[in-house]
Design a protein around this motif. Structure first.
Motif, short mmCIF file in Angstrom:
data_model
loop_
_atom_site.label_atom_id
_atom_site.label_comp_id
_atom_site.label_asym_id
_atom_site.label_seq_id
_atom_site.Cartn_x
_atom_site.Cartn_y
_atom_site.Cartn_z
N SER A 252 51.33 45.18 40.78
CA SER A 252 50.79 45.74 42.03
C SER A 252 49.97 44.71 42.80
O SER A 252 48.96 45.04 43.44
N LEU A 253 50.41 43.46 42.79
CA LEU A 253 49.66 42.38 43.43
C LEU A 253 49.59 42.55 44.94
O LEU A 253 48.62 42.15 45.58
N LYS A 254 50.63 43.13 45.52
CA LYS A 254 50.64 43.32 46.98
C LYS A 254 49.49 44.20 47.44
O LYS A 254 49.00 44.05 48.57
N SER A 255 49.05 45.11 46.57
CA SER A 255 47.97 46.03 46.93
C SER A 255 46.64 45.31 47.13
O SER A 255 45.72 45.87 47.74
N VAL A 256 46.53 44.10 46.62
CA VAL A 256 45.27 43.35 46.72
C VAL A 256 45.14 42.64 48.07
O VAL A 256 44.02 42.35 48.51
N LEU A 257 46.26 42.39 48.75
CA LEU A 257 46.22 41.65 50.02
C LEU A 257 45.34 42.36 51.04
O LEU A 257 45.46 43.56 51.26
N GLY A 258 44.44 41.60 51.66
CA GLY A 258 43.58 42.14 52.70
C GLY A 258 42.38 42.90 52.19
O GLY A 258 41.58 43.39 52.99
N THR A 259 42.22 43.00 50.88
CA THR A 259 41.08 43.72 50.31
C THR A 259 40.07 42.73 49.73
O THR A 259 40.36 41.54 49.56
N ALA A 260 38.89 43.26 49.39
CA ALA A 260 37.86 42.40 48.79
C ALA A 260 38.29 41.85 47.45
O ALA A 260 37.84 40.78 47.02
N LEU A 261 39.20 42.55 46.76
CA LEU A 261 39.67 42.09 45.46
C LEU A 261 40.40 40.75 45.54
O LEU A 261 40.46 40.01 44.56
N ASP B 91 39.35 53.52 37.48
CA ASP B 91 39.84 52.17 37.16
C ASP B 91 41.03 52.23 36.20
O ASP B 91 42.02 51.50 36.38
N LEU B 92 40.96 53.10 35.20
CA LEU B 92 42.03 53.20 34.22
C LEU B 92 43.31 53.76 34.84
O LEU B 92 44.40 53.51 34.34
N SER B 93 43.18 54.48 35.95
CA SER B 93 44.34 55.08 36.61
C SER B 93 44.93 54.20 37.69
O SER B 93 45.95 54.55 38.27
N THR B 94 44.30 53.05 37.97
CA THR B 94 44.70 52.21 39.10
C THR B 94 45.17 50.85 38.59
O THR B 94 44.37 50.09 38.03
N TRP B 95 46.44 50.54 38.81
CA TRP B 95 47.06 49.35 38.21
C TRP B 95 46.22 48.10 38.36
O TRP B 95 45.96 47.40 37.38
N HIS B 96 45.82 47.78 39.61
CA HIS B 96 45.16 46.49 39.81
C HIS B 96 43.67 46.52 39.46
O HIS B 96 42.98 45.51 39.64
N ARG B 97 43.16 47.65 38.94
CA ARG B 97 41.76 47.72 38.53
C ARG B 97 41.61 47.85 37.01
O ARG B 97 40.48 47.75 36.50
N ILE B 98 42.69 48.05 36.31
CA ILE B 98 42.62 48.29 34.86
C ILE B 98 41.95 47.12 34.13
O ILE B 98 41.13 47.33 33.22
N ASN B 99 42.26 45.90 34.54
CA ASN B 99 41.70 44.74 33.85
C ASN B 99 40.18 44.72 33.89
O ASN B 99 39.54 44.11 33.03
N ARG B 100 39.58 45.38 34.87
CA ARG B 100 38.11 45.41 34.97
C ARG B 100 37.49 46.11 33.75
O ARG B 100 36.37 45.79 33.35
N LEU B 101 38.21 47.06 33.18
CA LEU B 101 37.68 47.78 32.02
C LEU B 101 37.63 46.91 30.77
O LEU B 101 36.93 47.23 29.81
N TYR B 102 38.42 45.84 30.77
CA TYR B 102 38.46 44.97 29.60
C TYR B 102 37.29 44.00 29.55
O TYR B 102 37.14 43.23 28.60
N ASP B 103 36.45 44.02 30.59
CA ASP B 103 35.23 43.23 30.62
C ASP B 103 34.26 43.75 29.56
O ASP B 103 34.17 44.97 29.31
N ALA B 104 33.52 42.85 28.91
CA ALA B 104 32.63 43.24 27.81
C ALA B 104 31.57 44.26 28.27
O ALA B 104 31.28 45.23 27.56
N LYS B 105 31.01 44.06 29.46
CA LYS B 105 29.99 45.00 29.95
C LYS B 105 30.60 46.38 30.20
O LYS B 105 29.99 47.42 29.87
N ALA B 106 31.79 46.42 30.81
CA ALA B 106 32.44 47.70 31.09
C ALA B 106 32.69 48.46 29.79
O ALA B 106 32.52 49.69 29.73
#
Length: 421
Positions: free
Chosen positions: A71-80, A255-270
């Motif tokens: 889902s990389l296209k979803s990141v275009l134009g966003t803060a991500l 985050d867990l339901s959103t393809w391009h945000r899932i990786n954020r949960l794998y952060d140690a703090k999250a």
């Protein structure tokens, strides 16, 4: 010898098309014998390998250690887009990752053609980002930079629904007023277009495009909404803390339901925050299952299973959803009614956008002769049923839902850059 092509870089799937010597557009086989390639990369950690498309999904599903990007296209134009993602010791920007995928598609096409591709017409949604002209411009600039970085010296853009209209126009025998409905993985675009065999191939089709509008809703949003509605409650969404004073935080479930945000949960703090939530939760066992899922990095696999269930509901009234997490299992029933309820607000927004297109064109629904459906999300019952109800008198035309945009972009590439094949 250098050549031109049309490239449909999609949120879920991508195609590359070219017009042959007889003037007929064709899609090149990009992965095995398939003309589509999933817009997915997998960075293998064990051997520093890089996989694309179905090969990337296969590596991930078999449990190989690595990082899946989708889902990389979803990141275009966003803060991500300004963020970077860690791949072992490296940090890669999203522009670089998009470039890696586009470059691989280009190389596969060139190997098949035996010629270098230097000119391309890229498809783009009517709006990358809703209600933000500057962000929309940045999104196109970001995509253009990624494409030029892979050796395309000439880059043009065409709206994806207009490309679908160009493909459809090859089969019409009379002038027709067509509403092009392009529901992709990340965006939904609508264009009211006058198509005519007499106008096909004309350099300027501006007067034939009566109105366009788009909204940032697509198949990945449908996956997220279905997951939030039917799966995340099995992991504790909507339940309360032990003291009864508040509900559990929604953000991790989103985050867990959103393809391009899932990786954020794998952060140690999250992950620490999620374990803290588990200790506070009344339904701690459900949240513990979510912790296990995140610890095992099963997020993308889970939403892949939700997507598969959504697709199954295009042909069946219900499906039993089961997803294993260690010795446990997430299990729930999904029906077309559940899906329709989950998508109700989104379908309403699609309807409002269609209404805006008709308003801009100054016509009513009864004036539309043909309803041209392209994009995999047009198969969702809640969507297709609503479209039929809105335009009962229109001919319903299902194009190649995954290929019509690429074929139209190939025709546009011939018009702009000259003969290709």
């Amino acid at each position: 010898m250098t050549q031109a092509c049309g490239l449909d870089f999609g949120t879920s799937n991508s195609t590359l098309g070219q017009v042959d010597g007889a003037g007929v557009p064709r899609l090149l086989a990009l992965e095995g014998g398939s003309q589509t390639i999933p817009s997915v990369l997998f960075f293998g950690f064990e051997d520093d390998s890089l996989h694309f498309g179905r090969g990337a999904v296969g590596e991930y599903v078999t449990g190989a250690d690595g990082r899946l990007m989708r889902s990389l296209k979803s990141v275009l134009g966003t803060a991500l887009f300004a963020d970077s993602t860690r791949v072992k010791a490296r940090r890669l920007g999203f522009g670089e990752i998009i470039g890696l995928f586009v470059g691989e598609v280009k190389r596969r096409a060139e190997a098949q053609l035996g010629a270098e591709l230097t000119s391309v017409v890229m498809g783009r949604p009517v709006h990358f980002v809703d209600d933000d002209t500057e962000a929309d411009r940045q999104a196109q600039d970001q995509l253009e930079a990624a494409v030029r970085g892979q050796g395309f010296s000439e880059v043009a853009f065409q709206f994806e629904p207009i490309a679908a209209a160009l493909d459809f126009e090859r089969q019409v025998s009379r002038e027709t007023l067509a509403l092009i409905v392009d529901l992709g993985g990340g965006t939904s675009d609508f264009s009211l277009v006058r198509v005519s065999p007499d106008r096909a191939g004309a350099a300027d089709r501006t007067d034939d495009i009566l109105a366009t509008a788009g909204v940032h809703i697509g198949g990945t949003d449908f996956d997220r909404l279905l997951a939030m509605s039917r799966v995340m409650p099995e992991l504790g969404l909507g339940s309360r803390t032990r003291d009864g004073k508040r509900h559990l935080p929604v953000a991790p479930y989103y985050d867990l339901s959103t393809w391009h945000r899932i990786n954020r949960l794998y952060d140690a703090k999250a992950l620490r925050d999620l374990r803290s939530t588990m200790r506070e939760a009344v339904e701690s066992e459900r949240v513990e299952t979510m912790v296990m899922l995140v610890e095992d990095r099963l997020g993308h696999r889970l939403i892949g299973a939700v997507e598969a269930a959504k697709i199954a509901l295009s042909d069946h009234e219900q499906t039993d959803f089961t997803f294993p997490v260690r010795e446990r299992s997430i299990a729930t029933l999904m029906t077309t009614r559940h899906l329709g309820e989950a998508l109700a607000d989104s379908v309403s927004r699609l309807e409002q956008t269609i209404g805006e297109v008709l308003k801009r064109a100054g016509v009513g629904a009864e004036a539309v002769d043909s309803l041209i459906l392209t994009g995999g999300s047009t198969l969702v019952p809640a969507v297709s049923g609503r479209l039929r109800a809105l335009f009962p008198g229109a001919e319903l035309v299902r194009t190649d839902v995954l290929g019509s945009v690429g074929l139209g972009l190939a025709l546009e590439a011939r018009r702009i850059f000259g003969p290709q094949g």
